[in-house]
Design an enzyme around this catalytic site. Structure first.
Site, PDB file in Angstrom:
ATOM      1  N   HIS A 139       6.160  28.688  29.486  1.00  0.00           N
ATOM      2  CA  HIS A 139       5.123  27.657  29.477  1.00  0.00           C
ATOM      3  C   HIS A 139       4.733  27.336  28.044  1.00  0.00           C
ATOM      4  CE1 HIS A 139       1.691  25.312  30.732  1.00  0.00           C
ATOM      5  NE2 HIS A 139       0.889  26.078  30.024  1.00  0.00           N
ATOM      6  N   GLY A 154      -0.046  28.871  24.520  1.00  0.00           N
ATOM      7  CA  GLY A 154      -1.486  29.069  24.654  1.00  0.00           C
ATOM      8  C   GLY A 154      -1.907  28.908  26.099  1.00  0.00           C
ATOM      9  N   SER A 156      -3.605  27.553  29.531  1.00  0.00           N
ATOM     10  CA  SER A 156      -3.611  26.224  30.133  1.00  0.00           C
ATOM     11  C   SER A 156      -4.908  25.490  29.787  1.00  0.00           C
ATOM     12  CB  SER A 156      -3.461  26.348  31.654  1.00  0.00           C
ATOM     13  OG  SER A 156      -3.462  25.087  32.263  1.00  0.00           O
ATOM     14  N   GLY A 157      -4.768  24.227  29.346  1.00  0.00           N
ATOM     15  CA  GLY A 157      -5.934  23.417  29.009  1.00  0.00           C
ATOM     16  C   GLY A 157      -6.440  23.580  27.598  1.00  0.00           C
ATOM     17  N   ILE A 158      -5.741  24.334  26.768  1.00  0.00           N
ATOM     18  CA  ILE A 158      -6.229  24.580  25.398  1.00  0.00           C
ATOM     19  C   ILE A 158      -5.919  23.412  24.469  1.00  0.00           C
ATOM     20  CG2 ILE A 158      -4.183  25.699  24.405  1.00  0.00           C
ATOM     21  CD1 ILE A 158      -6.172  27.822  23.269  1.00  0.00           C
ATOM     22  N   GLY A 159      -5.001  22.536  24.869  1.00  0.00           N
ATOM     23  CA  GLY A 159      -4.725  21.355  24.040  1.00  0.00           C
ATOM     24  C   GLY A 159      -3.310  21.284  23.495  1.00  0.00           C
ATOM     25  N   LYS A 160      -2.361  21.945  24.141  1.00  0.00           N
ATOM     26  CA  LYS A 160      -0.965  21.928  23.651  1.00  0.00           C
ATOM     27  C   LYS A 160      -0.363  20.527  23.735  1.00  0.00           C
ATOM     28  CE  LYS A 160       0.324  25.049  26.636  1.00  0.00           C
ATOM     29  NZ  LYS A 160      -0.994  25.300  27.252  1.00  0.00           N
ATOM     30  N   SER A 161      -0.542  19.874  24.886  1.00  0.00           N
ATOM     31  CA  SER A 161       0.043  18.540  25.078  1.00  0.00           C
ATOM     32  C   SER A 161      -0.617  17.510  24.157  1.00  0.00           C
ATOM     33  CB  SER A 161      -0.101  18.108  26.539  1.00  0.00           C
ATOM     34  OG  SER A 161       0.625  18.975  27.391  1.00  0.00           O
ATOM     35  N   ASP A 178       5.173  21.404  28.715  1.00  0.00           N
ATOM     36  CA  ASP A 178       4.778  22.209  29.876  1.00  0.00           C
ATOM     37  C   ASP A 178       5.782  23.309  30.196  1.00  0.00           C
ATOM     38  OD1 ASP A 178       2.844  22.762  31.940  1.00  0.00           O
ATOM     39  OD2 ASP A 178       4.373  22.099  33.348  1.00  0.00           O
ATOM     40  N   GLU A 203       2.073  15.505  30.141  1.00  0.00           N
ATOM     41  CA  GLU A 203       0.918  15.407  31.030  1.00  0.00           C
ATOM     42  C   GLU A 203      -0.361  15.525  30.210  1.00  0.00           C
ATOM     43  OE1 GLU A 203      -1.445  17.942  34.469  1.00  0.00           O
ATOM     44  OE2 GLU A 203       0.445  18.687  33.667  1.00  0.00           O
ATOM     45  N   ARG A 245      -5.728  35.312   6.920  1.00  0.00           N
ATOM     46  CA  ARG A 245      -6.235  34.288   6.023  1.00  0.00           C
ATOM     47  C   ARG A 245      -5.331  34.061   4.826  1.00  0.00           C
ATOM     48  NH1 ARG A 245     -12.558  34.959   5.002  1.00  0.00           N
ATOM     49  NH2 ARG A 245     -12.179  32.858   4.199  1.00  0.00           N
TER      50      ARG A 245
END
Length: 310
Positions: A139, A154, A156-161, A178, A203, A245
């Site tokens: 994924h 990452g 689901s919903g973290i902002g990959k797409s 996806d 998506e 860092r």
């Protein structure tokens, strides 16, 4: 175990079928390696891998020409008795009548190509490595950034797409969104591609599915890319003190037994993730070319402390 259909090999390499009456539907190749049966034609069959694709070149063909009719018949008969998956003759060399006879007898397909043996063998091995490679579905999003294959993972919903879309707008190319199919085609090489069902699609929550190829053009997509770097996105945790860092320590993730450099990027409002991914890709490329900004900075600090002491 993965396999390559013989019908697909014939189509991809445009092979001439010598015995069309033999049905090759359902026949497959399961070995990545090929074999040139020079030793076998002399009668040496110790540790012979008869499940490999067999290739006849000028050397093997020339040897068979030196034999008398009886010896040639015995040599070819013995080879076909091992029920090899198929026989491919290169450079459009003559197909001996004995090959046709025993091919029909044992139902072993025979093909011919105009390519030289060396070129054909190299292309076939490379193709078989891709078709029969170990693979896994993961994924995430795979993007080509400045020539570096960057696999973004990452929750689901973290902002990959969304990050991938921003990278595409900045001129980079999408390989998969996806679901990424990763193949191990060599000991140090992982190649990612997209399942055909969702190829070129992204998506976006709240919008739906968009076709990147149609919206941004053919230059915004690519079918496959080697994986050079993994970027792991996670929600910023203020209590976590382990975020790197300086870049002196390196984290790796294991995929199909191969270790790939992994950068963990904490996400919070205001951070431009696409720009960070671009910087990570450039930094990784610099490291492969022998330049490490973090190590150079470390040397500056050491030299500065030495100067203070002196």
């Amino acid at each position: 175990m993965y396999s390559a259909k013989l019908t697909k090999i014939v189509k991809v390499f445009q092979l001439e079928t010598i015995l069309p009456e033999i049905d090759i539907t359902g026949r497959v190749i399961t070995r990545k390696e090929i074999n040139r049966p020079a030793l076998q034609l002399t009668g040496f069959y110790h540790r012979f891998d008869n499940d490999r694709l067999q290739l006849i070149g000028r050397v093997e063909h020339g040897f068979l020409q030196t034999l008398d009719a009886k010896a040639r018949d015995e040599a070819i008969c013995q080879l076909f008795e091992y029920h090899i998956p198929c026989l491919i003759i290169c450079k459009n060399l003559e197909v001996f009548p004995e090959m046709i006879y025993y091919g029909r007898k044992y139902e072993i397909p025979i093909f011919r190509t105009s390519k030289t043996t060396t070129d054909f063998a190299a292309e076939m091995i490379m193709w078989l490595r891709g078709e029969l490679a170990d693979r896994v579905m993961m994924h995430g999003v795979l993007v080509d950034i400045y020539g570096e294959g960057v696999f973004i993972t990452g929750a689901s919903g973290i902002g990959k797409s969304e990050t991938a879309l921003e990278l595409i707008k900045r001129g980079h190319r999408l390989i998969a969104d996806d679901a990424v199919e990763i193949k191990k085609i060599a000991d140090q090489t992982l190649v990612g591609s997209c399942p055909e069902l969702i190829r070129y699609l992204i998506e976006l929550r709240g919008i739906g599915v968009i076709n990147v190829k149609e919206l941004f053009g053919i230059g915004a997509v690519k079918q496959f890319k080697s994986i050079d770097l993994v970027i792991k996105l996670e929600i910023w945790d203020g209590s976590k003190c382990s975020y790197d860092r300086l870049g002196l320590s390196e984290e790796y993730i294991e995929i199909l037994g191969n270790k790939v450099l992994c950068n963990t990027i904490p996400i919070r409002p205001g951070r431009n993730v696409a720009v960070i991914c671009e910087s990570a890709a450039i930094s990784n490329r610099q490291k492969k070319m022998g330049t490490s900004t973090a190590k150079e900075f470390e040397q500056r600090i050491i030299q500065s402390k030495r100067s203070e002491i002196e």
